[in-house]
Design an enzyme around this catalytic site. Sequence first.
Site, short mmCIF file in Angstrom:
data_model
loop_
_atom_site.label_atom_id
_atom_site.label_comp_id
_atom_site.label_asym_id
_atom_site.label_seq_id
_atom_site.Cartn_x
_atom_site.Cartn_y
_atom_site.Cartn_z
N LYS A 198 -19.10 -3.23 -5.14
CA LYS A 198 -19.66 -1.90 -4.91
C LYS A 198 -18.87 -0.88 -5.72
O LYS A 198 -17.73 -0.57 -5.41
CB LYS A 198 -19.61 -1.50 -3.43
CG LYS A 198 -20.47 -0.23 -3.16
CD LYS A 198 -20.14 0.47 -1.86
CE LYS A 198 -19.08 1.51 -2.03
NZ LYS A 198 -19.50 2.67 -2.88
N GLU A 212 -5.16 -0.85 -1.83
CA GLU A 212 -4.28 0.06 -2.57
C GLU A 212 -4.71 1.46 -2.17
O GLU A 212 -5.81 1.90 -2.48
CB GLU A 212 -4.41 -0.18 -4.08
CG GLU A 212 -3.28 0.44 -4.87
CD GLU A 212 -3.53 1.88 -5.21
OE1 GLU A 212 -3.07 2.77 -4.45
OE2 GLU A 212 -4.21 2.13 -6.20
N CYS A 245 -3.79 7.50 -8.21
CA CYS A 245 -3.00 7.08 -7.06
C CYS A 245 -1.51 7.11 -7.34
O CYS A 245 -0.71 7.40 -6.45
CB CYS A 245 -3.42 5.68 -6.63
SG CYS A 245 -3.30 4.45 -7.96
N GLU A 285 -1.05 13.40 -0.12
CA GLU A 285 -1.64 13.08 -1.42
C GLU A 285 -2.79 14.07 -1.67
O GLU A 285 -3.88 13.95 -1.11
CB GLU A 285 -2.16 11.65 -1.45
CG GLU A 285 -2.66 11.26 -2.83
CD GLU A 285 -3.19 9.83 -2.89
OE1 GLU A 285 -2.91 9.15 -3.89
OE2 GLU A 285 -3.88 9.42 -1.95
#
Length: 501
Positions: free
Chosen positions: A190, A265, A301, A401
């Site tokens: 996906k 992750e 990231c 983040e």
Amino acid sequence: MTLSLLSHVGRLPDQGILIDGQWRPAADGASWTHTHPATGEAIGSFPIATESDVDKAVHAARAAFDDGPWPRSRAGQRVKLLHRYADLLRANADELRRLQALDNGVPLSFAGIYATSVEAAADVFEHHAGWIDKVGGETLPPYQGGDHLAMTFREPIGVVAAILPWNAPFLLYAQKVAPALASGCTVVLKPSEFATFTVLRMVELLVEAGLPDGVLNVVTGPGNPTGEALVTHPLVDKVSFTGSRAVGRHIIEASAGTLKRVSLELGGKSPTLVFPDAPDVGLAAMTTMGTVTMGLSGQACVAHTRALVHRDVYDDFLNAAQLLAGMITYGDPFDPAVLSSPLINSKQLDRVLGYIERGKESGARLVAGGGRVDGDLAEGNFVQPTIFADVDNTAELAQEEIFGPVLAVVPFTDEDEAIRLANATQYGLGAGIYTTDNRRAFRVARALRAGTVGINGFQVEPHLPFGGFKQSGLGREGGRSAYEAYTELKTVLMPLTDELM
């Protein structure tokens, strides 16, 4: 930008859902229209896979794994196919780079940087092709009485649900699909709804390379309903996901019912530690600020969005970081003078601007940026490179983040304080250390709770494991550890009878 960005691309992939080698529309005919983050222009649409579509895709992958030739294919067959595919990726690199610019706004000027390059994807497929005929089991002597042979085998784990983010479709597609195919798994993929066309074209090339029907299936659409149907499907054996921590937690919960294997992750708040004996403080600042502003606008990231800087070189670092911030250019991603991308959508734009406004109210010192890019670019999701100095390491700016071009700079006095500040976070993905003292570099690298630590530089390479400590995720991508993550270990005990001796 009045010129249609579509004029820079020869064609968009007109496919959507791939099931058992056949492209098809969604069962209910629903589609997703993607708008470009730099202009708001509608650039194309693709199907939204329903629960029924996902079920068909998983069953196709299940049949290909249980009864098809791929898991039982000879090593040489898989090696040749993956190398052939890597060649096709490189041969179509220009088209793929342009599709990425059209998908997520990564400028062509940044397409040569490894994390967002076609070359990275090709390298990853070639790297994992190299493991196929080299990773096996062992033959072990008996531990206690009896004449028998003890053997271990590595076998493919089964049906893999691979769920991609939008920010680096080349590398992250390859990091999931390459080890899965190399080990003999079958896949339901996906792509992110914000970087679908790039992935669809890469899948078209994989089909062209000769991958058997059903081995890789594609379902397009957003997390709900498409992703949710995939991670909860009982016939999926493993989920590999890159994205937010919140979604990662949900995947763990959704996988618990059938004890799916999970690789996650989930991002980070990676620190750069700049000591007074750094070989070049200005270069350290520009390298750090580059991960936060150039190319992806901090939407990575492993961007080093916390700079922990010794007080003796603090002002030098800030001056150099501000200099780079003033050099960043925005606009048409197909313009070679453009160095950075917009934020991916209006939701992310509002989120980043919210962090910036709360940062201004927190007492941190704003030294660069702090708002949107205006003028001709006001319609795009552009945010100025933003630097906050004198940030409290416990503040939101230093802990969350943000996923935007925002750098939090925190002063420190000595090595022990720098290590304590660096580790004082729920994340642990990456880190950078700048020093000319090799003993200090090694000492600090060992003390940091981070999955990848760069000394006087930082990069991701296909043969190295990449992943995080703490809430940055589970497992590793890259290297032998990634290949093994798509396998199960089987032990076989065989008595040594006269017929076998």
